[in-house]
Design a protein around this motif. Sequence first.
Motif, short mmCIF file in Angstrom:
data_model
loop_
_atom_site.label_atom_id
_atom_site.label_comp_id
_atom_site.label_asym_id
_atom_site.label_seq_id
_atom_site.Cartn_x
_atom_site.Cartn_y
_atom_site.Cartn_z
N ALA A 13 39.14 43.11 42.68
CA ALA A 13 37.95 42.47 42.46
C ALA A 13 36.81 43.32 42.95
O ALA A 13 35.33 43.19 42.56
N HIS A 14 37.14 43.96 44.13
CA HIS A 14 35.89 44.52 44.97
C HIS A 14 35.41 45.74 43.96
O HIS A 14 34.10 46.10 43.93
N ILE A 15 36.25 46.30 43.14
CA ILE A 15 35.59 47.39 42.30
C ILE A 15 35.25 46.99 40.90
O ILE A 15 35.21 47.63 39.97
N ARG A 16 35.38 45.66 40.70
CA ARG A 16 34.66 44.82 39.70
C ARG A 16 35.76 44.88 38.28
O ARG A 16 35.36 44.79 37.23
N HIS A 17 36.95 45.12 38.76
CA HIS A 17 37.85 45.11 37.74
C HIS A 17 39.22 44.02 38.15
O HIS A 17 40.09 44.47 38.61
N PRO A 18 38.69 42.84 38.27
CA PRO A 18 39.67 41.73 38.95
C PRO A 18 40.93 41.44 37.90
O PRO A 18 40.91 41.93 36.87
N ILE A 19 41.92 40.86 38.75
CA ILE A 19 43.24 40.88 37.98
C ILE A 19 42.99 39.52 37.04
O ILE A 19 42.57 38.50 37.09
N VAL A 20 43.53 39.80 35.83
CA VAL A 20 43.58 38.73 34.64
C VAL A 20 44.27 37.72 35.23
O VAL A 20 45.28 37.62 35.75
N GLY A 21 43.51 36.37 35.01
CA GLY A 21 44.14 35.14 35.41
C GLY A 21 44.00 34.73 36.71
O GLY A 21 44.54 33.70 37.41
N ASP A 22 43.33 35.56 37.78
CA ASP A 22 43.31 35.27 39.16
C ASP A 22 42.50 34.23 39.52
O ASP A 22 41.22 34.20 39.28
N PRO A 23 43.01 33.03 39.81
CA PRO A 23 42.04 31.94 39.81
C PRO A 23 41.01 31.69 41.23
O PRO A 23 40.02 31.07 41.38
N VAL A 24 41.31 32.97 42.13
CA VAL A 24 40.75 32.92 43.29
C VAL A 24 39.58 34.18 43.38
O VAL A 24 38.65 33.84 43.68
N TYR A 25 40.15 35.17 42.92
CA TYR A 25 39.18 36.29 42.85
C TYR A 25 39.00 36.90 41.63
O TYR A 25 38.11 37.82 41.45
N GLY A 26 39.29 36.41 40.51
CA GLY A 26 39.10 36.55 39.26
C GLY A 26 37.72 36.17 38.58
O GLY A 26 36.80 35.55 39.18
N ARG A 27 37.72 36.28 37.18
CA ARG A 27 36.60 35.57 36.35
C ARG A 27 37.13 34.61 35.51
O ARG A 27 38.26 34.82 35.22
N SER A 28 36.12 33.69 35.06
CA SER A 28 36.55 32.87 33.92
C SER A 28 36.29 33.41 32.77
O SER A 28 35.74 34.34 32.43
N GLY A 29 36.86 32.61 31.81
CA GLY A 29 36.64 32.98 30.15
C GLY A 29 37.33 34.17 29.90
O GLY A 29 38.33 34.18 30.58
N ALA A 30 36.87 34.84 28.88
CA ALA A 30 37.53 36.18 28.41
C ALA A 30 36.70 37.22 28.22
O ALA A 30 35.22 36.77 27.72
N PRO A 31 36.80 38.43 28.11
CA PRO A 31 35.77 39.29 27.56
C PRO A 31 35.29 39.44 26.10
O PRO A 31 36.28 38.84 25.47
N ALA A 32 34.40 39.93 25.86
CA ALA A 32 33.98 40.01 24.35
C ALA A 32 35.06 41.03 23.63
O ALA A 32 35.59 41.98 24.40
N GLY A 33 35.09 40.98 22.15
CA GLY A 33 35.58 41.91 21.45
C GLY A 33 37.26 41.23 21.36
O GLY A 33 37.91 42.25 20.59
#
Length: 320
Positions: A241-261
């Motif tokens: 998460a610190h290098i802005r590539h969080p783990i997919v599906g991580d409910p605490v340190y990740g992102r919501s939604g899904a990427p474009a493409g």
Amino acid sequence: MGERVAHRLLVQSDQAGQRLDQLLAAEWPDFSRSRLAAWIRAGEIRVNGQWVKPRHSVAAGDQVSLETELAARADAPAPEAIGLDLLFEDEVLMIVDKPAGLVVHPGSGNPDGTLVNALLHHDPALAALPRAGLVHRLDKDTSGCLVIARSPRAHRRLVAAMKDRAIHRRYQALVWGDLIAGGRVDEPIGRHPVDRRRQVVRADGRAAITHYRIGRRLTGATLLDVRLETGRTHQIRVHMAHIRHPIVGDPVYGRSGAPAGLTAAQREAWQGFGRQALHAVRLELAHPESGETVAVNAPLPADLTDLIERLEPGHEPDPA
């Protein structure tokens, strides 16, 4: 019934005058000094058949004897018949492949149904060991290799090996985005100042080093091979998460939604993945008794394998 323990020691001339508890801590390093002192006070350790105090000064020729049973800990959880996927097992060591969703230790909100309950059903003698012999842990929704010691000596040696970074752990992590190359994250980790359940990169944290390299490039994501140099709580999740590539599906340190493409099918698979996409794939250590190398691999679980396949560039959705 716990494990029966019996030891004998003949005091040598160069050991004369030492305190009994200090001598035994050096001679019987499989047991902590506090445990040895408790056994002396209880009369389970005797000198020439006589009860003495921990500070008793020994003499050359003294016969020291230990007769005790490693009783189950009073707070040991109840055994439960939960299946274990054993990757390695002998009389002093086990390595299991923990499934995602299985909590390791009982605790608030998870009083039972944990890996510890399963281990105590498989081997009731583990109740005499700290944490039922577990040497380290994995988060509930991280799958893969976990080490369990089955004797006090094996536990002490493996805990020391973990502290000395002599147990080598490798993970596979599916992260957001397209990384250009592998690398190294060397950033200290400590508890979040407000949310005590989270860890963060902070200057006053504990040293933490994570190495990663590219495994497979996928649509919207990259599969990484990750090696831990240290073992901090949530280390891989925090560092990614610190290098802005969080783990997919991580409910605490990740992102919501899904990427474009993504295609509609890929987006559905991404958003339907219900945990962090992190798996402890390989573990290598020196056997605590023989010293021989023990290396095991835990295959990627089906849910993660399916997501990776669906994210392959050009993947065709399954026919309806």
